[in-house]
Scaffold this motif. Structure first.
Motif, PDB file in Angstrom:
ATOM      1  N   ASN A 176       0.818  -1.207   0.000  1.00  0.00           N
ATOM      2  CA  ASN A 176       0.000   0.000   0.000  1.00  0.00           C
ATOM      3  C   ASN A 176       0.854   1.260   0.000  1.00  0.00           C
ATOM      4  O   ASN A 176       1.416   1.639   1.029  1.00  0.00           O
ATOM      5  CB  ASN A 176      -0.903  -0.051   1.244  1.00  0.00           C
ATOM      6  N   ILE A 177       0.927   1.922  -1.149  1.00  0.00           N
ATOM      7  CA  ILE A 177       1.792   3.101  -1.245  1.00  0.00           C
ATOM      8  C   ILE A 177       1.260   4.285  -0.451  1.00  0.00           C
ATOM      9  O   ILE A 177       1.981   5.253  -0.224  1.00  0.00           O
ATOM     10  CB  ILE A 177       1.988   3.543  -2.710  1.00  0.00           C
ATOM     11  N   TYR A 178      -0.003   4.206  -0.022  1.00  0.00           N
ATOM     12  CA  TYR A 178      -0.588   5.322   0.729  1.00  0.00           C
ATOM     13  C   TYR A 178      -0.472   5.133   2.228  1.00  0.00           C
ATOM     14  O   TYR A 178      -0.965   5.953   3.007  1.00  0.00           O
ATOM     15  CB  TYR A 178      -2.069   5.486   0.350  1.00  0.00           C
ATOM     16  N   ARG A 179       0.133   4.021   2.625  1.00  0.00           N
ATOM     17  CA  ARG A 179       0.203   3.731   4.047  1.00  0.00           C
ATOM     18  C   ARG A 179       1.359   4.491   4.678  1.00  0.00           C
ATOM     19  O   ARG A 179       2.491   4.391   4.220  1.00  0.00           O
ATOM     20  CB  ARG A 179       0.430   2.228   4.192  1.00  0.00           C
TER      21      ARG A 179
END
Lengths: 291, 351, 298
Positions: free
Chosen positions: A15-18
């Motif tokens: 998850n790159i948004y984590r």
């Protein structure tokens, strides 16, 4: 180190948004509305991962959970790997929430994003820092980076001004830089912004720059300030003989994902979060006036 | 070996897909509009319109995508978690997609995999089988051929059905063209298909005749390269009211917002569709807005689609579906504006 | 090249009515004399058979102006635009419903009367078949204008059918009513076409764009959709002129006109007030009068 991250029980999502979870270690009030926060990574492997990539000039997305994310530059250099810092003024929901936090609270951090100052190319050169008001933080990371590796660079000059004495940020560090004999620091406040015991200059930053007239020979200039200051500073640098390849600045723009996907931060065809926020003056001059 | 399918067997196909674990999405009527929704009965699906009102984009780039959940306990300790993957990885048959809509996700994929991968988008796409249906009609708003697409294009489709019409002109049978390995596997795993060609020839030729190229995107881009300050922008889009209709219905528009929802004890961070046409899209916290007027925002849309995206990824951010024209409340047609730019680009210098 | 939005395929109607001729003549005079900087009116649309708003600054272009049953748009919404306001004095073509919207703008100080030349078109109804709102029109002759084109006609007025849909809903149980709206609001995609097209939605910063706190969630989930649509409805109560542009603009056909009608009925029944009939009468929900009934405050 406590594992505070819950993993999904099925497949793991890359998850790159984590964000990484960060502990707020120290709060310093720079001015009545500007704070510097020092954060520690709660997960040491994430800290190592960050510092294996981080170069000075990059930014991150800082969030309080429940209020959202804000992009700020990382205001501490890669030469100090125990913590990261950021300095910001509370203008919106997330920044106000952040200023309500106490030491020990948790925030989220995603980064490093964007490009960086090509400091390796500047070895042996004079470095001239020109900053105004709340725009010193992006350059402060570079100042510390340069000072931490002082012998690799030639003269270091800092010209920094704010509207009033109380608007100057990093007052403790200004005091330190003033004392050093390997840094030439010129402080100024706008006319009318001085206090009775003010010992620095009085005048707008571009004017003071003009008076100080630093040489352009073998010098790189880094400029950061409000649009009006930039507008009047560039012509002075031009007058002093600086070429557009010798001057760097850093832009801010409204950013959300920081990863080039949400389509928000582009200036013309250039994404500030990918090809910026650091821009050399000649590149900046090519961009349309959309920032 | 040729494969075909008869419309009478769509129900068999849907049922076998469900048995194989897929949910079935197809265009159906909802009140007075046609939307891609989960469908049980094949006779509910609507295939005789030019295009459904919304593209199936929401099944790849969700309108509302939780990207993490957070919890704060009484001592102030925070924990975060990725959302469950169940929905993102749910096997899905998306049936009855026009080629312009099928191509959309493939174009969006380029930005979603730029330097790092948006797994929400990728996994949704991976988990989907797209069955496209070639077009036999087009209206004045369609312009797929101007942007490198075609009424029987296969980009983004796992399977393409090419219609053949019977003597009444109604389309009943389709030639089946597997496009990807995933498509071939899907055919093997489901029923309703039959060997052999359909009894009649494909019915796409007429529509191809009708869809002449209206502009050359390369010439348009040349004009845009130099045209940022052209006075054209001051007046061409005065009628734009700044809603997000065109961007939300567009199969390739992908701008999004990230916000937190919830309270201090628990909530989620979500990714929602957003639009460069909204007035506060680029509004800074300081109050400064680099694109403060609607004219500037509309210019951004055209520039992004026809210059910036091609510059970065080699492909125009548009599939020519025409929804931006059909659904615009003020009949502002992006294709017409781009055509006008093309005319300007072709004018000899000095006029 | 003229400074107006571009002319289209040039398929101007061969015949025009004498009202349109007169309109074009007045528009030409206004532009030639410099009395106005711009004429906002209807012209042939980019789509064959549709009309679109046009913005004329060149007197030579006045023959692009048309007026017929296709002219559903409420052009008063452009009076919100900063670029239009910056032009100073403009002329605007209006039907009765559009003129009512202008009255509300004038009342709320969102437009200046001296900056407008109102070109009123007598209208028997738009749409083919006729729009539902036109069957109950209160303003077939516009209630405010500087020039009137067409012979004055009496208003159709409300009839037994006007509030039929509202009454149908009122007769439902709360669960049925909830289900009715749930089905419709589920389709909402938060595009804000309803808000943008509405001439009365004039807030420079809409409540849903404010995030300290986030009064109205921006997400297109059920809570966000309900919250948005109902908040907007409340903010329009006593101000909405039921031009129904919101319903027309909605890309997913949410029947917003029913909400508009419900509010119109409620405000009329409770306060005897109808929005936009003039620009003097204060709207009941925005006005305080001493001696007002205060029984509801407990």
């Amino acid at each position: 180190m406590e594992d505070t991250n819950l993993q999904s029980t099925t497949a793991v999502l890359d998850n790159i948004y984590r964000p990484s979870l960060m502990k707020l270690d120290r709060v310093t009030w720079e001015t009545p509305d500007t704070t510097t926060f020092r954060f520690l990574f709660m997960d040491d492997s994430e800290r190592r991962q960050f510092f294996s990539q981080y170069k000075v000039g990059q930014f991150g997305e800082y969030s309080t959970f429940g209020h959202g994310e804000s992009p700020f530059c990382v205001a501490s250099p890669p030469t100090r790997q125990e913590y990261i810092e950021c300095t910001f003024r509370a203008v919106g929901r997330n920044t106000k929430a952040m200023q309500g936090l106490n030491e020990g609270d948790t925030v989220g951090f995603r980064g490093p994003y964007g490009n960086w100052f090509p400091i390796e190319d500047w070895k042996g050169k004079n470095i001239l820092f020109i900053a105004g008001g709340i725009a010193l933080p992006p350059l402060r990371a570079v100042i510390w980076n340069v000072l931490d590796r002082r012998s690799e660079f030639a003269d270091v000059k800092i010209i920094y001004g704010a509207r009033t004495v109380s608007d100057l940020v990093y007052k403790n560090e200004l005091y330190e830089w003033e004392k050093r004999n390997d840094v030439d620091l010129v402080q100024t406040v706008d006319p009318g912004g001085e206090t009775p015991d003010w010992k620095g200059r009085i005048g707008f930053v571009p004017t003071v720059l003009d008076q100080a007239a630093p040489s352009h020979e073998n010098t790189i200039a880094l400029v950061c300030g409000p649009p009006i200051m930039i507008k009047f500073t560039f012509p002075v640098l031009d007058k002093l003989g600086f070429s557009r390849q010798q001057v760097y600045t850093t832009l801010e723009n409204r950013m959300k994902c920081g990863l080039g996907k949400c389509g928000r931060c582009n200036v013309g065809g250039t994404y500030v979060c990918k090809d910026g926020p650091v821009f050399r003056w000649d590149t900046l001059a090519q961009l349309p006036p959309e920032y | 070996m040729a494969i075909s399918i008869h419309a009478n067997n769509f129900q068999t196909l849907f049922d076998s897909a469900r048995d194989a674990g897929y949910r079935v999405i197809a265009p159906v009527r909802d009140h007075t509009v046609t939307l891609f929704k989960p469908v049980e009965k094949a006779d509910q699906i609507v295939l005789d319109e030019i295009l459904p009102t919304k593209s199936p984009k929401e099944y790849f780039l969700a309108e509302h995508e939780p990207i993490l959940t957070y919890c704060r306990d009484k001592s102030g300790k925070v924990s975060i978690a990725d959302p469950s993957l169940e929905e993102v990885m749910q096997p899905t048959l998306i049936f009855g997609v026009r080629p312009c809509d099928a191509a959309g996700p493939e174009i969006i994929r380029k930005v979603m995999t730029w330097d790092c991968d948006d797994q929400f988008f990728l996994r949704r796409r991976e988990a989907s089988v797209v069955v496209a249906i070639a077009c036999v009609e087009a209206d004045d708003a369609c312009f797929c051929t101007s942007v490198g697409q075609a009424p029987d294009g296969t980009e983004g489709a796992d399977i393409l059905l090419v219609p053949s019409s019977d003597e009444t002109g109604a389309v009943q049978e389709y030639l089946v063209q597997p496009v990807t390995d995933k498509g071939s596997e899907f055919i093997k795993a489901t029923k309703g298909w039959k060997e052999g060609n359909p009894s009649r020839a494909a019915a796409c030729d007429e529509v191809k005749e009708k869809l002449q190229k209206r502009f050359d995107p390369d010439r348009v881009r040349e004009w845009l390269d130099a045209g940022f300050d052209d006075p054209y922008w001051n007046t061409a889009t005065l009628s734009c009211i700044g809603c997000g209709t065109c961007t939300y219905l567009c199969p390739t528009c992908h701008c999004f917002d990230i916000v937190d929802e919830g309270d201090l004890t628990c909530g989620s961070r979500v990714k929602n569709w957003d639009s460069c046409q909204m007035c506060q899209f680029t509004l800074h916290a300081s109050g400064h807005n680099p694109r403060a007027t609607q004219n500037e925002r509309f210019r951004q849309r055209i520039m992004h689609k026809f210059k910036y995206y091609p510059q970065l990824f080699g492909v125009v951010l548009c599939t020519g579906c025409g929804r931006c024209q059909r659904s615009c409340p003020v009949d502002l047609a992006l294709a017409k504006l781009v055509e006008r730019i093309y005319q300007l680009a072709c004018e000899p210098v000095g006029t | 090249m003229s400074a107006s939005n571009e002319s289209t395929t040039g398929t101007a109607t061969a015949e025009t009515t004498k009202e349109v001729d007169a309109l074009r003549k007045v528009a030409r005079e206004l532009l030639e004399s410099g009395a106005v900087k711009m004429v906002i009116g209807y012209g042939e649309g980019y789509t064959q058979g549709k009309v679109m708003p046009i913005f004329l600054t060149d007197p030579e272009e006045v023959n692009r102006l048309i007026f017929d049953k296709r002219c559903v748009n409420n052009l008063a919404t452009y009076l919100k635009k900063p670029e239009i306001r910056a032009m100073g004095k403009v002329a605007i073509v209006v039907k009765g419903c559009d003129a009512r919207a202008i009255n509300v703008l004038l009342l709320e100080n969102q437009a200046r009367r001296e900056n407008l030349v109102i070109l009123g078109m007598v209208c028997e109804g738009v749409g083919d078949p006729a729009e539902e709102k036109c069957l109950s029109c209160l303003v077939n002759t516009p209630p405010v204008y500087d020039h009137l084109f067409g012979e004055k006609i009496p208003a159709r007025g409300w009839n037994e059918e006007t509030f039929a849909k509202v009454e149908e809903l009122d007769a439902m149980s709360p669960e049925e009513r909830w289900e009715f709206w749930r089905r419709h609001f589920d389709r909402c995609i938060k595009c804000y076409a309803c808000r943008q097209v509405c001439p009365i939605c004039t807030c420079t910063r809409c409540i849903t764009d404010k995030n300290q706190p986030q009064w109205v969630p921006t997400s297109p989930h059920p809570m966000g959709n309900y919250h948005w649509n109902l908040t907007r409805a409340f903010h329009l109560a006593g101000r909405c002129v039921s031009c129904n542009e919101c319903e027309r603009a909605c890309p997913v056909d949410i029947p917003l006109s029913i909400i508009n009608l419900a509010l119109v009925k409620a405000v009329h029944d409770q306060y005897g007030f109808i929005a936009g009939m003039n620009s003097e009468d204060s709207p009941p929900l925005a006005t305080y009068k001493e001696g007002e009934e205060q029984e509801f405050i407990k």
